[in-house]
Design a protein around this motif. Structure first.
Motif, mmCIF file in Angstrom:
data_model
loop_
_atom_site.group_PDB
_atom_site.id
_atom_site.type_symbol
_atom_site.label_atom_id
_atom_site.label_comp_id
_atom_site.label_asym_id
_atom_site.label_seq_id
_atom_site.Cartn_x
_atom_site.Cartn_y
_atom_site.Cartn_z
ATOM 1 N N TRP A 191 0.854 -1.183 0.000
ATOM 2 C CA TRP A 191 0.000 0.000 0.000
ATOM 3 C C TRP A 191 0.886 1.227 0.000
ATOM 4 O O TRP A 191 1.838 1.323 0.778
ATOM 5 C CB TRP A 191 -0.895 -0.020 1.237
ATOM 6 C CG TRP A 191 -1.629 1.250 1.487
ATOM 7 C CD1 TRP A 191 -2.644 1.767 0.732
ATOM 8 C CD2 TRP A 191 -1.415 2.172 2.544
ATOM 9 N NE1 TRP A 191 -3.072 2.947 1.270
ATOM 10 C CE2 TRP A 191 -2.329 3.214 2.394
ATOM 11 C CE3 TRP A 191 -0.542 2.215 3.626
ATOM 12 C CZ2 TRP A 191 -2.402 4.297 3.258
ATOM 13 C CZ3 TRP A 191 -0.610 3.287 4.487
ATOM 14 C CH2 TRP A 191 -1.528 4.298 4.304
ATOM 15 N N LEU A 224 0.861 -4.343 4.115
ATOM 16 C CA LEU A 224 -0.336 -4.403 4.943
ATOM 17 C C LEU A 224 -0.424 -5.697 5.733
ATOM 18 O O LEU A 224 0.063 -6.744 5.299
ATOM 19 C CB LEU A 224 -1.593 -4.281 4.067
ATOM 20 C CG LEU A 224 -1.791 -2.945 3.373
ATOM 21 C CD1 LEU A 224 -3.009 -3.025 2.446
ATOM 22 C CD2 LEU A 224 -1.969 -1.825 4.378
ATOM 23 N N ASP A 262 -5.508 -8.261 7.698
ATOM 24 C CA ASP A 262 -6.839 -7.640 7.672
ATOM 25 C C ASP A 262 -6.876 -6.329 6.875
ATOM 26 O O ASP A 262 -7.912 -5.705 6.747
ATOM 27 C CB ASP A 262 -7.372 -7.418 9.089
ATOM 28 C CG ASP A 262 -6.563 -6.403 9.881
ATOM 29 O OD1 ASP A 262 -5.622 -5.790 9.337
ATOM 30 O OD2 ASP A 262 -6.876 -6.215 11.072
ATOM 31 N N ARG A 263 -5.725 -5.913 6.387
ATOM 32 C CA ARG A 263 -5.584 -4.733 5.512
ATOM 33 C C ARG A 263 -6.007 -3.413 6.156
ATOM 34 O O ARG A 263 -6.379 -2.480 5.468
ATOM 35 C CB ARG A 263 -6.334 -4.939 4.202
ATOM 36 C CG ARG A 263 -5.788 -6.076 3.385
ATOM 37 C CD ARG A 263 -6.517 -6.198 2.073
ATOM 38 N NE ARG A 263 -5.936 -7.264 1.294
ATOM 39 C CZ ARG A 263 -6.641 -8.199 0.708
ATOM 40 N NH1 ARG A 263 -7.950 -8.203 0.799
ATOM 41 N NH2 ARG A 263 -6.039 -9.136 0.016
ATOM 42 N N THR A 264 -5.939 -3.322 7.481
ATOM 43 C CA THR A 264 -6.288 -2.076 8.152
ATOM 44 C C THR A 264 -5.063 -1.351 8.690
ATOM 45 O O THR A 264 -5.120 -0.152 8.932
ATOM 46 C CB THR A 264 -7.258 -2.321 9.323
ATOM 47 O OG1 THR A 264 -6.644 -3.202 10.260
ATOM 48 C CG2 THR A 264 -8.573 -2.905 8.833
ATOM 49 N N LEU A 265 -3.965 -2.089 8.882
ATOM 50 C CA LEU A 265 -2.712 -1.529 9.388
ATOM 51 C C LEU A 265 -1.564 -2.004 8.514
ATOM 52 O O LEU A 265 -1.682 -2.989 7.796
ATOM 53 C CB LEU A 265 -2.427 -2.001 10.818
ATOM 54 C CG LEU A 265 -3.358 -1.561 11.921
ATOM 55 C CD1 LEU A 265 -3.003 -2.296 13.207
ATOM 56 C CD2 LEU A 265 -3.275 -0.063 12.128
ATOM 57 N N THR A 266 -0.451 -1.305 8.658
ATOM 58 C CA THR A 266 0.766 -1.765 7.998
ATOM 59 C C THR A 266 1.566 -2.584 8.999
ATOM 60 O O THR A 266 1.302 -2.538 10.201
ATOM 61 C CB THR A 266 1.610 -0.575 7.519
ATOM 62 O OG1 THR A 266 2.027 0.177 8.658
ATOM 63 C CG2 THR A 266 0.829 0.310 6.552
ATOM 64 N N GLU A 304 -1.822 3.201 10.362
ATOM 65 C CA GLU A 304 -3.202 2.925 9.972
ATOM 66 C C GLU A 304 -3.390 3.233 8.489
ATOM 67 O O GLU A 304 -2.958 4.277 8.000
ATOM 68 C CB GLU A 304 -4.163 3.790 10.786
ATOM 69 C CG GLU A 304 -5.609 3.512 10.521
ATOM 70 C CD GLU A 304 -6.531 4.364 11.373
ATOM 71 O OE1 GLU A 304 -7.705 4.442 11.021
ATOM 72 O OE2 GLU A 304 -6.064 4.953 12.366
ATOM 73 N N LYS A 305 -4.020 2.305 7.783
ATOM 74 C CA LYS A 305 -4.263 2.516 6.355
ATOM 75 C C LYS A 305 -5.405 3.520 6.187
ATOM 76 O O LYS A 305 -6.453 3.393 6.790
ATOM 77 C CB LYS A 305 -4.624 1.213 5.653
ATOM 78 C CG LYS A 305 -4.820 1.412 4.171
ATOM 79 C CD LYS A 305 -5.262 0.146 3.478
ATOM 80 C CE LYS A 305 -5.550 0.474 2.024
ATOM 81 N NZ LYS A 305 -6.264 -0.594 1.369
ATOM 82 N N ARG A 306 -5.173 4.499 5.371
ATOM 83 C CA ARG A 306 -6.186 5.500 5.047
ATOM 84 C C ARG A 306 -6.336 5.553 3.538
ATOM 85 O O ARG A 306 -5.583 4.937 2.805
ATOM 86 C CB ARG A 306 -5.752 6.867 5.568
ATOM 87 C CG ARG A 306 -5.560 6.895 7.059
ATOM 88 C CD ARG A 306 -5.248 8.287 7.529
ATOM 89 N NE ARG A 306 -4.843 8.231 8.919
ATOM 90 C CZ ARG A 306 -3.806 8.853 9.417
ATOM 91 N NH1 ARG A 306 -3.061 9.613 8.641
ATOM 92 N NH2 ARG A 306 -3.501 8.742 10.680
ATOM 93 N N GLU A 307 -7.304 6.324 3.087
ATOM 94 C CA GLU A 307 -7.477 6.516 1.650
ATOM 95 C C GLU A 307 -6.217 7.155 1.074
ATOM 96 O O GLU A 307 -5.637 8.055 1.672
ATOM 97 C CB GLU A 307 -8.672 7.432 1.367
ATOM 98 C CG GLU A 307 -10.004 6.800 1.666
ATOM 99 C CD GLU A 307 -10.331 5.661 0.722
ATOM 100 O OE1 GLU A 307 -10.035 5.766 -0.478
ATOM 101 O OE2 GLU A 307 -10.878 4.654 1.212
#
Length: 62
Positions: free
Chosen positions: A5, A19, A22-26, A31-34
């Motif tokens: 990402w 990532l 669960d693809r929400t954090l690295t 934290e993964k954002r747009e």
């Protein structure tokens, strides 16, 4: 399987992260954002993410 990402580093510059499943954090905890549109491509990679990824791959070989 791991996914890359393009997020930002601490200065806001684009950088590739790895990532979590669960693809929400690295892997380094960001934290993964747009992703902002219009971001220039980069070949920079997050070293903490890459170290965690390398350790994960090494443990699967054992």
């Amino acid at each position: 399987m791991h996914e890359m990402w393009c997020g930002a580093d601490t200065s806001g510059e684009p950088i590739w992260h790895v990532l979590t499943a669960d693809r929400t954090l690295t892997l380094c905890g960001v934290e993964k954002r747009e992703e902002p549109s219009g971001r220039a491509p980069t070949d920079k990679h997050c070293f903490p993410c890459m170290e965690e990824f390398q350790a994960a791959m090494a443990s699967t070989k054992s």
